[in-house]
Structure formats: C-alpha cells, structure tokens
Scaffold this active site. Sequence first.
Site, mmCIF file in Angstrom:
data_model
loop_
_atom_site.group_PDB
_atom_site.id
_atom_site.type_symbol
_atom_site.label_atom_id
_atom_site.label_comp_id
_atom_site.label_asym_id
_atom_site.label_seq_id
_atom_site.Cartn_x
_atom_site.Cartn_y
_atom_site.Cartn_z
ATOM 1 N N ASP A 7 0.937 -1.381 -0.065
ATOM 2 C CA ASP A 7 -0.255 0.249 -0.379
ATOM 3 C C ASP A 7 0.390 1.245 -0.104
ATOM 4 O O ASP A 7 2.567 1.250 -0.330
ATOM 5 C CB ASP A 7 -1.106 -0.101 1.337
ATOM 6 C CG ASP A 7 -0.548 0.223 2.855
ATOM 7 O OD1 ASP A 7 0.673 0.602 2.609
ATOM 8 O OD2 ASP A 7 -1.249 0.689 3.448
ATOM 9 N N CYS A 64 3.563 -2.985 2.879
ATOM 10 C CA CYS A 64 2.349 -2.134 4.150
ATOM 11 C C CYS A 64 3.224 -0.746 5.596
ATOM 12 O O CYS A 64 4.542 -1.716 4.983
ATOM 13 C CB CYS A 64 1.255 -2.172 4.650
ATOM 14 S SG CYS A 64 1.303 -3.751 6.236
ATOM 15 N N THR A 66 3.021 -1.376 8.970
ATOM 16 C CA THR A 66 3.565 -1.915 9.328
ATOM 17 C C THR A 66 3.890 -3.331 9.262
ATOM 18 O O THR A 66 4.574 -3.886 10.052
ATOM 19 C CB THR A 66 2.259 -2.099 11.045
ATOM 20 O OG1 THR A 66 1.271 -2.573 10.059
ATOM 21 C CG2 THR A 66 2.506 -0.774 11.495
ATOM 22 N N HIS A 97 11.117 -23.370 9.522
ATOM 23 C CA HIS A 97 10.226 -23.917 10.064
ATOM 24 C C HIS A 97 8.978 -23.991 9.257
ATOM 25 O O HIS A 97 7.635 -24.967 9.586
ATOM 26 C CB HIS A 97 10.235 -23.990 11.010
ATOM 27 C CG HIS A 97 11.168 -23.699 12.019
ATOM 28 N ND1 HIS A 97 11.354 -24.041 13.724
ATOM 29 C CD2 HIS A 97 12.511 -23.568 11.700
ATOM 30 C CE1 HIS A 97 12.843 -23.496 14.069
ATOM 31 N NE2 HIS A 97 13.510 -24.265 13.223
ATOM 32 N N HIS A 133 8.104 -30.045 11.036
ATOM 33 C CA HIS A 133 7.449 -29.028 10.598
ATOM 34 C C HIS A 133 6.762 -29.357 9.892
ATOM 35 O O HIS A 133 5.540 -28.903 9.304
ATOM 36 C CB HIS A 133 8.946 -28.252 10.015
ATOM 37 C CG HIS A 133 10.086 -27.651 10.627
ATOM 38 N ND1 HIS A 133 9.688 -27.276 12.138
ATOM 39 C CD2 HIS A 133 11.255 -28.060 10.692
ATOM 40 C CE1 HIS A 133 10.324 -26.586 12.741
ATOM 41 N NE2 HIS A 133 11.614 -27.461 12.042
HETATM 42 C C1 RB5 Z 1 -2.222 2.856 6.636
HETATM 43 O O1 RB5 Z 1 -1.574 4.550 6.805
HETATM 44 C C2 RB5 Z 1 -1.106 1.558 7.238
HETATM 45 O O2 RB5 Z 1 -2.271 1.545 8.249
HETATM 46 C C3 RB5 Z 1 -0.975 0.338 6.536
HETATM 47 O O3 RB5 Z 1 0.392 0.020 5.822
HETATM 48 C C4 RB5 Z 1 -0.483 -0.555 7.709
HETATM 49 O O4 RB5 Z 1 0.284 -0.284 8.744
HETATM 50 C C5 RB5 Z 1 -1.851 -1.323 8.010
HETATM 51 O O5 RB5 Z 1 -1.853 -2.566 9.211
#
Ligand code: RB5
Length: 153
Positions: A7, A64, A66, A97, A133
């Site tokens: 994203d 993304c 996080t 694993h 595994h």
């Molecule tokens: C976008 O702002 C953010 O929420 C997305 O990139 C991600 O971190 C969601 O888990």
Amino acid sequence: MIALGCDHGGYELKQEIIKYLEEHNLEYKDFGCDSMDSTDYPIYAKRVAIAVQSGDCEKGILVCGTGIGISITANKFKGIRAALCSDCFSAEATRLHNNANILAMGGRVVGPGLAIKIVDTFLNTPFSEDERHIRRIKMIEEDTDIADVNPEI
Ligand code: RB5
C-alpha cells in the site's frame, strides 16, 4: 516468479525490493499499488495471496506501513503462510520451519538496508523438509474446532 504488493505505506520499500530483484535477475509480478497515494492494503494483499495460492507465483512479498494489516489479510487465504519479519533470524526460521510462502514487512518499521537482507534471506533459505515441521504445517490447515484442541499441547 515472485508476487509483489504494497500500500502507500510500503510503496517506497517495494521500489527498493524491485531494484534488488532486477539486479539479481529475479522475475516478479507487481500487483500494485503504484504510488504513495493513500489506498487500502487488503486489495494488494488479496491479489498477492491469490497469485501464490493459485501457483501462479512461487512466493510473495507484501509491504504496508507496519506489515501487520497486509499479513493478516494474506493469512486468511488457505495455504498462505505469510510471515511478518523485521529481522533476518525470523526470515530464515520462517522458511526453515514454517515454509512461509509470503514475506510481509513494514515500510515504516525496517530501513531499506535491513529489508533487502531480509528479502535475500527469505528467498534463499529452503524449507527444512523436517518431518516435525511438515506435521505442524499440516496442522495449520486442519479444520480445528476449539473443543478438539488438546490442552496438553
Ligand atoms: C496505512 O496508514 C497503514 O495503516 C497500513 O499501511 C498498515 O500499517 C496497516 O496495517
């Protein structure tokens, strides 16, 4: 073939990953997004999960902000084992694993230098093929009613 998706929060890091893949002559399909404009990570997680689930792509990489939302979404797909990694130890262990087939990372969590080392580790570590595994991975896919769970495990 490697499926790529991100994203807006992962767009810049995905560009670094593309550079790495091209330098190493590794084939990829980019499922978007294509800019830093705000968008919804489930769109790209689903596209990449379907590409890997169908066998069209052998592995996937999702980024993304996080790495959390995009990995949660990908892991809803049967047969997908998306591992959120911020270090090389985890990237190696999840291949050995868990036979993870998608690497997820946070573009706001890891810097490009570390991220590329994580990608390199993920792509170059084979599954161990150890019986224990294999057994545990099969157990992930089993339909498990909460009442069937052995409390001793
Ligand atoms: C976008 O702002 C953010 O929420 C997305 O990139 C991600 O971190 C969601 O888990």
